[in-house]
Design a protein around this motif. Structure first.
Motif, PDB file in Angstrom:
ATOM      1  N   GLY A   1       0.796  -1.229   0.000  1.00 13.71           N
ATOM      2  CA  GLY A   1       0.000   0.000   0.000  1.00 13.71           C
ATOM      3  C   GLY A   1       0.821   1.267   0.000  1.00 13.71           C
ATOM      4  O   GLY A   1       0.398   2.289   0.552  1.00 13.71           O
ATOM      5  N   LYS A   2       2.008   1.226  -0.598  1.00 11.64           N
ATOM      6  CA  LYS A   2       2.890   2.396  -0.604  1.00 11.64           C
ATOM      7  C   LYS A   2       2.835   3.196  -1.903  1.00 11.64           C
ATOM      8  O   LYS A   2       3.607   4.140  -2.071  1.00 11.64           O
ATOM      9  CB  LYS A   2       4.339   1.950  -0.339  1.00 11.64           C
ATOM     10  N   LEU A   3       1.933   2.779  -2.802  1.00 13.61           N
ATOM     11  CA  LEU A   3       1.813   3.552  -4.046  1.00 13.61           C
ATOM     12  C   LEU A   3       1.370   4.984  -3.759  1.00 13.61           C
ATOM     13  O   LEU A   3       1.733   5.924  -4.482  1.00 13.61           O
ATOM     14  CB  LEU A   3       0.812   2.874  -4.994  1.00 13.61           C
ATOM     15  N   LYS A   4       0.589   5.152  -2.699  1.00 12.84           N
ATOM     16  CA  LYS A   4       0.098   6.503  -2.376  1.00 12.84           C
ATOM     17  C   LYS A   4       1.198   7.435  -1.919  1.00 12.84           C
ATOM     18  O   LYS A   4       1.034   8.662  -1.906  1.00 12.84           O
ATOM     19  CB  LYS A   4      -1.001   6.430  -1.311  1.00 12.84           C
ATOM     20  N   ASP A   5       2.365   6.860  -1.531  1.00 16.01           N
ATOM     21  CA  ASP A   5       3.486   7.690  -1.100  1.00 16.01           C
ATOM     22  C   ASP A   5       4.283   8.244  -2.272  1.00 16.01           C
ATOM     23  O   ASP A   5       5.136   9.134  -2.081  1.00 16.01           O
ATOM     24  CB  ASP A   5       4.426   6.875  -0.196  1.00 16.01           C
ATOM     25  N   LEU A   6       4.046   7.718  -3.475  1.00 14.76           N
ATOM     26  CA  LEU A   6       4.766   8.198  -4.653  1.00 14.76           C
ATOM     27  C   LEU A   6       4.098   9.458  -5.194  1.00 14.76           C
ATOM     28  O   LEU A   6       2.901   9.696  -4.981  1.00 14.76           O
ATOM     29  CB  LEU A   6       4.796   7.120  -5.738  1.00 14.76           C
TER      30      LEU A   6
ATOM     31  N   ASN B   1       2.830  11.973  -8.380  1.00 13.42           N
ATOM     32  CA  ASN B   1       2.137  11.719  -9.644  1.00 13.42           C
ATOM     33  C   ASN B   1       3.114  11.460 -10.777  1.00 13.42           C
ATOM     34  O   ASN B   1       2.857  10.637 -11.665  1.00 13.42           O
ATOM     35  CB  ASN B   1       1.240  12.914  -9.989  1.00 13.42           C
ATOM     36  N   VAL B   2       4.238  12.168 -10.753  1.00 14.09           N
ATOM     37  CA  VAL B   2       5.237  11.980 -11.808  1.00 14.09           C
ATOM     38  C   VAL B   2       5.781  10.562 -11.771  1.00 14.09           C
ATOM     39  O   VAL B   2       5.944   9.901 -12.815  1.00 14.09           O
ATOM     40  CB  VAL B   2       6.380  13.006 -11.644  1.00 14.09           C
ATOM     41  N   GLU B   3       6.050  10.042 -10.568  1.00  9.64           N
ATOM     42  CA  GLU B   3       6.575   8.683 -10.433  1.00  9.64           C
ATOM     43  C   GLU B   3       5.539   7.651 -10.858  1.00  9.64           C
ATOM     44  O   GLU B   3       5.871   6.628 -11.479  1.00  9.64           O
ATOM     45  CB  GLU B   3       7.016   8.442  -8.989  1.00  9.64           C
ATOM     46  N   LEU B   4       4.284   7.871 -10.506  1.00  9.27           N
ATOM     47  CA  LEU B   4       3.222   6.945 -10.919  1.00  9.27           C
ATOM     48  C   LEU B   4       3.068   6.917 -12.435  1.00  9.27           C
ATOM     49  O   LEU B   4       2.784   5.864 -13.035  1.00  9.27           O
ATOM     50  CB  LEU B   4       1.905   7.347 -10.265  1.00  9.27           C
TER      51      LEU B   4
ATOM     52  N   LEU C   1      -4.829   7.349 -10.898  1.00 12.33           N
ATOM     53  CA  LEU C   1      -3.577   6.758 -11.392  1.00 12.33           C
ATOM     54  C   LEU C   1      -3.265   5.460 -10.651  1.00 12.33           C
ATOM     55  O   LEU C   1      -2.890   4.439 -11.261  1.00 12.33           O
ATOM     56  CB  LEU C   1      -2.425   7.755 -11.219  1.00 12.33           C
ATOM     57  N   ILE C   2      -3.426   5.482  -9.317  1.00 13.26           N
ATOM     58  CA  ILE C   2      -3.156   4.278  -8.517  1.00 13.26           C
ATOM     59  C   ILE C   2      -4.124   3.166  -8.894  1.00 13.26           C
ATOM     60  O   ILE C   2      -3.726   1.990  -9.045  1.00 13.26           O
ATOM     61  CB  ILE C   2      -3.245   4.612  -7.020  1.00 13.26           C
TER      62      ILE C   2
END
Length: 628
Positions: free
Chosen positions: A590-595, A597-600, A618-619
């Protein structure tokens, strides 16, 4: 709920506290007086194919004026009054005067859709419901002109003359309403009617005559109406032409907003220590934008009032104390109240302070950042301001110099140039008044240096040949706009916007067609002289065998290949960056939210997925692609 009429149409970027948008709160009250005598129903032209009557012209003028009033000044109030009528309808119960109105509306009130729609059919029902007859009768001493002025004056009782402009617009094609009356009776009727008009004018009511006449039968204003409205001398000679222009303007006026109050504010001009004068500022040019959106209640259709409350993030309670701002400094939050912030930002008191003078040759066209403000002296508070202003103004014109001054408002300070303008007049009167233009100058930080296209030493910069310059000069002379003025062109987007609003408000089935005055004159551009000059210029630039379609095709292919190359570069970079992340581990923990928008978007671009949307979208797109 009380509403500010000017606030409804205030532009979104206007600051209410900005000194350049302080307006007078006055509005206008207008009574339209229309002569409905049998003579008004005569044809306005002797041409057999023209059946337009004088009454029709007056009604159509008022109809167009009512439709555009919602755009000009929607809070103005109007009344429509016919005189020389068979029926009577007025509060004074006077003969020969009929005040036209609709249900749920006062005699003098803001125009409504119902009023405009009913008035558009007035000609069809006028004879049956109101009727026409001469209202000036010697035996009974009835005087419909006197009665009409009395009714109009009574309608305009509301409001103070200091804050409200009151006008009577009188439409008639009868230049001698007392022509059938003789002797002492005629003299007495004329005297009492003129006295009634003077009484109205003494109360701050202006009376404007809009005469209707044929080319072969000119309206003789000197028979009666010159005395009624107070015309004499040169004003009497110029009245008929100016009245015709005013009538034509009412008949064909554009859908546009009118900023009647040009006076912006009063400022103090400090010349040297101890010497200051008072100036009035005027906004000569302002961009016209559609009115701001007004939110309405879906049930009552009344305007909504927006309120904002602050809630404490810790307790959830409403914050009652005034809001404060803070600035982090050395790991501490320094708090400021709104008053403290305003005082910190305050650069000057808002006065205009003279710095010196420079030759006019030093002032360049590109120094003008935005529309200038016009300055004119006022002796209202500082006696002698006009004399000092005139002395400086004449010296600046004589020496061809402009003044450099510092103008510091409460939020924005600026160096300005004061350029003197001499009075311009012609045979018709004053065209431009004397005064000064305050031009807002850029600071050194605002000026950008010109970038050279070819920076390589020894590279050849393309230059136009003498023949190409000659052909371009010939083309420019051919398509030169004679007597050009910005007043010749209306904003087509605004015209369309207000035309659609008008059609929707009046429940009209068809949208009106608007004339776009910015479209090139195809018929004029097709003249042989212009076509030949254009062809010669094109040949001098591209040569005789130039194919426009082939050039466009090659250009589109080049653009497409360039866009494809850029997309490939973005994808390759995304694949490279994507390899630096363990996407499975990030998704499981569940660490996608820590990235960011550019990284996603690295993951999405590398897998040819859409990269639009907010972070949650995006997630979700990444998890769906990974089957999570």
């Amino acid at each position: 709920m009380d509403l500010d009429p000017e606030d409804i149409f205030r532009d979104d970027d206007e600051d209410i506290e900005n000194e350049f948008y302080q307006r007078d709160s006055s509005k206008e009250l207008v009574v339209y007086l229309v002569d409905a005598s049998p003579k008004a129903f005569n044809p306005a032209s002797k041409a057999e194919d023209q059946e337009e009557t004088f009454f029709h012209i007056a009604v159509s003028c008022i109809f167009q004026s009512l439709k555009t009033q919602i755009i000009n000044r929607s809070y103005d109030e109007v009344a429509i009054c016919f005189f020389n009528t068979r029926e009577k309808k007025n509060l004074q119960d006077l003969n020969g005067v009929f005040v036209f109105n609709v249900a749920e509306r006062e005699y003098l009130d803001r125009p409504t859709v119902t009023l405009i729609k009913e008035f558009s059919h007035i000609e069809d029902t006028f004879m049956s419901k109101i009727g026409s007859q001469y209202g000036i009768i010697s035996e009974s001493r009835d005087n419909s002109v006197y009665n009409a002025l009395w009714v109009a004056q009574a309608l305009l009782r509301k409001g103070s003359a200091k804050t409200v402009d009151k006008r009577i617009l009188l439409f008639t094609n009868e230049d001698d309403p007392f022509g059938s009356i003789k002797g002492a009776t005629r003299t007495d009727m004329i005297r009492t009617t003129i006295q009634r008009a003077k009484d109205a004018q003494d109360l701050g009511i202006s009376i404007e005559l809009l005469p209707l006449s044929r080319s072969d039968d000119e309206f003789n204003v000197s028979l009666f109406y010159a005395d009624l409205i107070g015309l004499e001398g040169d004003y009497l000679k110029q009245f008929i032409p100016s009245a015709g222009e005013k009538l034509e303007d009412m008949k064909d006026q554009l859908r546009k907003r009118m900023f009647k109050k040009r006076k912006v504010r009063r400022i103090t001009f400090s010349i040297v220590n101890g010497i200051s004068i008072e100036l009035n500022t005027y906004a000569l040019i302002r961009p016209t934008l559609p009115g701001a959106i007004t939110w309405l209640d879906s049930v009552t259709n009344l305007p909504l009032k927006t309120e904002r409350s602050f809630i404490c993030a810790d307790t959830g309670a409403l914050v009652q104390e005034p809001t404060k701002r803070f600035q982090s400094y050395k790991n501490e939050n320094v708090s400021f109240s709104m008053e403290e912030l305003s005082e910190i930002k305050r650069v000057s008191t808002g006065h205009l302070r003279l710095l010196g003078f420079k030759p006019l040759s030093c002032l360049k066209d590109y120094d003008n950042l935005r529309p200038s403000t016009f300055l004119f002296p006022s002796d209202e508070e500082i006696i002698g301001s006009t004399r000092i202003f005139i002395a400086i103004h004449r010296s600046m014109l004589q020496l061809k110099r402009f003044a450099v001054a510092f103008y510091g408002s409460s939020t924005h300070s600026q160096v300005v140039a004061l350029v003197a303008q001499d009075e311009i007049a012609n045979s018709s009167g004053q065209v431009e008044p004397p005064g000064m233009h305050m031009i807002y100058l850029p600071y050194s930080d605002d000026i950008r240096q010109i970038e050279e296209l070819h920076m390589t030493v020894g590279s050849m910069t393309p230059r136009a040949t003498d023949d190409q310059i000659k052909k371009a000069t010939a083309l420019l002379r051919r398509v030169d706009l004679k007597d050009f003025s910005v007043c010749q062109f209306a904003n087509p987007a605004l015209q369309r916007h207000y035309a659609v609003l008008e059609a929707l408000a009046l429940d009209e089935d068809e949208m009106p067609e608007m004339k776009d005055e910015t479209v090139p004159d195809e018929e004029g551009m097709a003249r042989p002289g212009i076509v030949n000059a254009l062809e010669e210029f094109k040949v001098s630039i591209y040569g005789e065998n130039y194919d426009q379609e082939e050039a466009d095709h090659q250009s589109s292919k080049t653009s497409a290949s360039e866009a494809s190359r850029k997309r490939k570069e973005i994808t390759d970079n995304a694949v490279k960056e994507c390899a630096n992340y363990n996407w499975e581990d990030l998704a499981d923990n569940g660490k996608l939210k820590d990235l960011t928008n550019v990284e996603l978007k690295y993951y999405l671009a590398a897998h040819n997925l859409p990269v639009t949307g907010k972070k949650e979208a995006l997630i979700s797109r990444i998890l769906t692609h990974m089957g999570k």
